[in-house]
Motif scaffolding. Structure first.
Motif, short mmCIF file in Angstrom:
data_model
loop_
_atom_site.label_atom_id
_atom_site.label_comp_id
_atom_site.label_asym_id
_atom_site.label_seq_id
_atom_site.Cartn_x
_atom_site.Cartn_y
_atom_site.Cartn_z
N GLN A 36 -16.24 -31.63 62.99
CA GLN A 36 -15.06 -32.41 62.35
C GLN A 36 -14.45 -33.19 63.50
OE1 GLN A 36 -12.61 -29.71 59.75
NE2 GLN A 36 -14.09 -29.79 58.24
N SER A 73 -15.80 -36.25 64.35
CA SER A 73 -16.14 -37.18 63.37
C SER A 73 -14.98 -38.06 63.41
CB SER A 73 -16.32 -36.72 62.21
OG SER A 73 -16.42 -37.31 61.02
N LYS A 111 -13.51 -39.29 60.72
CA LYS A 111 -13.36 -39.14 59.18
C LYS A 111 -12.29 -37.94 59.14
CE LYS A 111 -17.47 -40.82 57.43
NZ LYS A 111 -18.73 -40.67 56.47
N CYS A 154 -12.66 -40.84 67.75
CA CYS A 154 -12.58 -39.82 66.64
C CYS A 154 -11.14 -39.23 66.60
CB CYS A 154 -13.63 -38.90 66.91
SG CYS A 154 -15.21 -39.42 66.83
N SER A 214 -8.72 -42.08 65.53
CA SER A 214 -9.21 -42.67 64.06
C SER A 214 -8.59 -41.42 63.16
CB SER A 214 -10.56 -42.66 63.81
OG SER A 214 -11.21 -43.51 64.61
N LYS A 215 -8.70 -40.25 63.18
CA LYS A 215 -8.08 -39.11 62.41
C LYS A 215 -6.72 -39.30 62.24
CE LYS A 215 -11.74 -35.87 63.08
NZ LYS A 215 -12.15 -35.61 61.58
N HIS A 223 -5.78 -42.32 60.44
CA HIS A 223 -5.79 -42.09 59.03
C HIS A 223 -4.61 -41.36 58.38
CE1 HIS A 223 -10.46 -42.40 59.29
NE2 HIS A 223 -10.09 -43.49 59.28
N HIS A 281 -7.75 -40.90 52.96
CA HIS A 281 -8.49 -40.23 53.98
C HIS A 281 -8.85 -38.91 53.88
CE1 HIS A 281 -8.92 -44.33 55.77
NE2 HIS A 281 -7.64 -44.55 55.45
#
Length: 187
Positions: free
Chosen positions: A29, A32, A34, A96, A99-100, A103, A172
């Motif tokens: 995770q 990633s 996301k 990554c 981005s998290k 989000h 998200h």
């Protein structure tokens, strides 16, 4: 037709209490872009990431595997390749992580590119220094642009570190500080 009488099913609710937030996330995770992470996770994971990459860079320099000239730039094409490979790994992990956090603020992940743009700029400048002599004044221009990019990156990084995220779930994922209730099993 024969009708069978069955026992009525009884609903049993367990685990209706709130889950505790998970601070540590698995490496899959972490790598990633996301999902969402909290401010504290962003800060701590950023420190861990910085420590790991600084340790690798310093280990290569001290071990004399990475040659750096007196101005702090890579000395050969091979050294540039090692430096570029490490920095590309750093770029991806930073992307990554940012981005998290973006989000969590309901902002698009592409804004993370603004945070990490200084790394490719530094790589391009190092490559240019290896193969060409920059004209008079160009070195100053490169340093000014590099400084402005670093200031912008610092501003974005501080914003991600200190701005509170959205309360509750967003598109998200769930709030990293207030996870949803545990699943309810009904029998």
């Amino acid at each position: 037709m024969v009708l069978r009488r069955t026992k009525p099913k009884i609903a049993i609710i367990r685990g209706a209490e709130m889950q505790k937030p998970k601070f540590f996330i698995p490496i899959q995770q972490w790598l990633s872009p996301k999902g969402r992470i909290s401010r504290l996770q962003y800060f701590v994971y950023g420190l861990i990431l910085a420590a790991v990459f600084m340790g690798v860079f310093l280990g290569l320099i001290i071990g004399d595997e990475l040659k750096i000239d007196e101005e702090g730039h890579v000395a050969t094409l091979f050294d540039f390749g090692i430096n570029a490979a490490l920095q590309l790994a750093l770029i991806y992990t930073l992307f990554c992580l940012a981005s998290k956090r973006l989000h969590d603020l309901s902002w698009p992940a592409w804004l993370a590119l603004l945070l990490i743009i200084d790394i490719p700029v530094d790589l391009a400048a190092d490559l240019a220094r290896l193969y060409m002599t920059l004209p008079e004044g160009a070195e100053t221009t490169v340093k000014i642009i590099d400084g402005l990019v670093k200031i912008a990156s610092l501003g974005i990084g501080l914003n991600l570190t200190f701005r509170p995220g959205d309360k509750g779930a967003n598109k998200h994922g769930p709030d990293p500080l207030r996870p949803p209730p545990a699943p309810i099993d009904v029998f």
